[in-house]
Scaffold this motif. Structure first.
Motif, PDB file in Angstrom:
ATOM      1  N   VAL A 146       0.835  -1.212   0.000  1.00  0.00           N
ATOM      2  CA  VAL A 146       0.000   0.000   0.000  1.00  0.00           C
ATOM      3  C   VAL A 146       0.858   1.247   0.000  1.00  0.00           C
ATOM      4  CG1 VAL A 146      -1.632   1.347   1.380  1.00  0.00           C
ATOM      5  CG2 VAL A 146      -1.989  -1.112   1.070  1.00  0.00           C
ATOM      6  N   LEU A 147       1.877   1.273   0.875  1.00  0.00           N
ATOM      7  CA  LEU A 147       2.732   2.457   0.956  1.00  0.00           C
ATOM      8  C   LEU A 147       3.510   2.669  -0.343  1.00  0.00           C
ATOM      9  CD1 LEU A 147       4.094   2.134   4.613  1.00  0.00           C
ATOM     10  CD2 LEU A 147       2.363   3.705   3.753  1.00  0.00           C
ATOM     11  N   HIS A 148       3.985   1.580  -0.930  1.00  0.00           N
ATOM     12  CA  HIS A 148       4.745   1.696  -2.178  1.00  0.00           C
ATOM     13  C   HIS A 148       3.850   2.213  -3.307  1.00  0.00           C
ATOM     14  CE1 HIS A 148       7.750   0.926  -5.196  1.00  0.00           C
ATOM     15  NE2 HIS A 148       6.940   0.116  -5.849  1.00  0.00           N
ATOM     16  N   THR A 149       2.626   1.684  -3.393  1.00  0.00           N
ATOM     17  CA  THR A 149       1.700   2.142  -4.424  1.00  0.00           C
ATOM     18  C   THR A 149       1.328   3.606  -4.218  1.00  0.00           C
ATOM     19  OG1 THR A 149       0.795  -0.096  -4.597  1.00  0.00           O
ATOM     20  CG2 THR A 149      -0.518   1.688  -5.531  1.00  0.00           C
ATOM     21  N   ALA A 150       1.124   4.003  -2.953  1.00  0.00           N
ATOM     22  CA  ALA A 150       0.801   5.399  -2.662  1.00  0.00           C
ATOM     23  C   ALA A 150       1.952   6.320  -3.061  1.00  0.00           C
ATOM     24  CB  ALA A 150       0.496   5.567  -1.172  1.00  0.00           C
ATOM     25  N   ALA A 151       3.172   5.878  -2.823  1.00  0.00           N
ATOM     26  CA  ALA A 151       4.332   6.697  -3.205  1.00  0.00           C
ATOM     27  C   ALA A 151       4.401   6.859  -4.724  1.00  0.00           C
ATOM     28  CB  ALA A 151       5.616   6.059  -2.676  1.00  0.00           C
ATOM     29  N   LEU A 152       4.090   5.794  -5.464  1.00  0.00           N
ATOM     30  CA  LEU A 152       4.104   5.879  -6.927  1.00  0.00           C
ATOM     31  C   LEU A 152       3.032   6.849  -7.429  1.00  0.00           C
ATOM     32  CD1 LEU A 152       4.586   2.106  -7.855  1.00  0.00           C
ATOM     33  CD2 LEU A 152       6.304   3.921  -7.926  1.00  0.00           C
ATOM     34  N   ARG A 160      -6.127   3.280  -8.749  1.00  0.00           N
ATOM     35  CA  ARG A 160      -7.064   2.155  -8.909  1.00  0.00           C
ATOM     36  C   ARG A 160      -6.619   0.960  -8.070  1.00  0.00           C
ATOM     37  NH1 ARG A 160      -8.091  -2.328 -12.352  1.00  0.00           N
ATOM     38  NH2 ARG A 160      -6.182  -2.016 -13.552  1.00  0.00           N
ATOM     39  N   THR A 161      -5.310   0.742  -8.000  1.00  0.00           N
ATOM     40  CA  THR A 161      -4.796  -0.340  -7.161  1.00  0.00           C
ATOM     41  C   THR A 161      -5.103  -0.081  -5.691  1.00  0.00           C
ATOM     42  OG1 THR A 161      -3.001  -0.746  -8.746  1.00  0.00           O
ATOM     43  CG2 THR A 161      -2.708  -1.597  -6.514  1.00  0.00           C
ATOM     44  N   LEU A 162      -4.959   1.153  -5.260  1.00  0.00           N
ATOM     45  CA  LEU A 162      -5.256   1.487  -3.873  1.00  0.00           C
ATOM     46  C   LEU A 162      -6.728   1.259  -3.549  1.00  0.00           C
ATOM     47  CD1 LEU A 162      -3.213   4.793  -3.325  1.00  0.00           C
ATOM     48  CD2 LEU A 162      -2.732   2.542  -2.351  1.00  0.00           C
ATOM     49  N   VAL A 163      -7.607   1.646  -4.470  1.00  0.00           N
ATOM     50  CA  VAL A 163      -9.044   1.527  -4.231  1.00  0.00           C
ATOM     51  C   VAL A 163      -9.510   0.078  -4.382  1.00  0.00           C
ATOM     52  CG1 VAL A 163     -11.312   2.209  -5.109  1.00  0.00           C
ATOM     53  CG2 VAL A 163      -9.501   3.898  -4.905  1.00  0.00           C
TER      54      VAL A 163
END
Length: 394
Positions: free
Chosen positions: A45-51, A73-76
């Motif tokens: 989650v943190l890595h995707t949020a950073a991207l 979209r990945t986060l949601v």
């Protein structure tokens, strides 16, 4: 026969030892890595949020929206996701893009009401027999009045999807707010540089031209040299590019300034330089040192009877460069600086306040000016500049 059996057993033993070593190595790697499913999920989650944060911090545009949409979209966890501004879909990722017009209309309603909207299948009629869209969650970005996040569902929007969309929209809005803050700081810094240039012009140009004029008849060659120095000084001060410079460039401009001032004051103005060669390439905000020297001459020494000294020192201090500008002039009341170095009627201290604000905005609050002064005791102004800092390119 017994010898062959012994050889086979030896080979089996070696293979078993190798297998055990491989298993041990795999287990060791697992222990060294992210050990639990929860830790792995947190990292993902943190890595995707950073991207997603990187493009959002550049502001909202079709280009940045397209780069962020996939990660959002990945986060949601939605089948599809779009970022819309009420007039169009800026970017779409995943499935359901043929509903873009409906999502845009829903985005406009959400922006008008400043509330999120949950769409069901009845709100999204479609002629395509293989359409998977069964609903959507429309959430305005936090702090934004012009953009929404639309999460597409392949089933009736569940509470989990609604909450994930709302939280992601709130987070994405905060990233855009930070982008606007960064942009505002940059505009403020450019405005302050322009204001500082305007301040230098009336305070210095008249006196410089008067000093040059005094040598035109008595010493034409000296007048010519001063005109060239003045031309180079103004060229540097009013250059149209770059918010940063090097210490070496700033010192060259200061030398031209002091050459002209010595023509005015004669032997009354003495200058002492102590510069460590290794700090000359250090980058610093444009015109952050010259105003300190001008303040020392104009407000410190010009009001002092007799000879006055201006000392400029730049020392190597590990990861930092420490710079001081000191004069033995009339000094100032320390209480003047207690309220943030306000400008007086004759413009005194405005250069110090401007430099202090720009240093803090670039390097952080720990890198403002330090002023030591007292009436009759001169003034010493110190600054710390990191040798390397992200975003500072001279």
């Amino acid at each position: 026969m017994a010898g062959q059996v012994g050889s086979v057993l030896a080979v089996v033993a070696v293979l078993a030892a190798l297998a055990a070593a491989v298993v041990a190595a795999v287990r060791l790697r697992a222990r060294r890595g992210i050990a639990t499913a929860m830790q792995r999920a947190t990292y993902d989650v943190l890595h995707t949020a950073a991207l997603a944060a990187d493009p959002l911090r550049a502001g909202l545009s079709p280009g940045t929206a397209a780069k962020a949409a996939r990660h959002l979209r990945t986060l949601v966890g939605a089948a599809g996701l779009t970022i819309a501004d009420g007039q169009r879909c800026l970017a779409f990722d995943g499935r359901g893009s043929h509903h873009s017009d409906q999502f845009t209309a829903a985005a406009a309603r959400a922006l008008d009401s400043h509330r999120s909207i949950v769409l069901t299948a009845s709100d999204l009629p479609c002629d395509q027999v293989d359409c998977i869209v069964r609903g959507a969650v429309v959430a305005p970005l936090s702090g934004q009045v012009t953009a929404v996040l639309v999460a597409v569902a392949d089933d009736h929007p569940a509470p989990g999807l609604v909450q994930a969309t709302l939280e992601t929209a709130r987070w994405a809005g905060s990233q855009l707010a930070l982008a606007e803050l960064d942009s505002s700081r940059e505009r403020l810094a450019r405005a302050e540089v322009r204001a500082l240039r305007a301040q230098i012009s009336p305070h210095f140009i008249y006196n410089a031209l008067t000093a040059i004029a005094s040598f035109v008849r008595t010493d034409p060659e000296r007048a010519r040299e001063l005109i060239l120095e003045f031309a180079e000084f103004t060229r540097y001060s009013f250059r149209a590019h770059g918010d940063f410079t090097t210490l070496a460039e700033e010192l060259r401009s200061i030398d031209r300034y002091l050459t002209i001032e010595r023509a005015r004051f004669g032997d009354r103005l003495q200058v002492r330089l102590q510069i460590a060669p290794e700090v000359l390439p250090v980058g610093l905000p444009f015109l952050c040192l010259q105003p300190l020297v001008e303040n020392a001459v104009r407000h410190g020494l010009s009001r002092k009877p007799g000879v006055g000294m201006v000392s400029i020192e730049a020392r190597d201090a590990g990861a930092e460069c420490h710079i001081t500008v000191e004069d033995d002039g009339v000094g100032m009341d320390p209480a003047v600086f207690a309220a943030g170095m306000p400008e007086t009627d004759d413009g005194q201290h405005v250069g110090l306040a401007n430099v202090d604000e720009r240093l803090r905005s670039v390097f952080g609050d720990g890198f403002g000016l330090v002023v030591e002064t007292a009436p009759g005791a001169g003034t010493k102004v110190s600054m710390r500049v990191p040798k390397f800092h992200p975003g500072v390119r001279a």
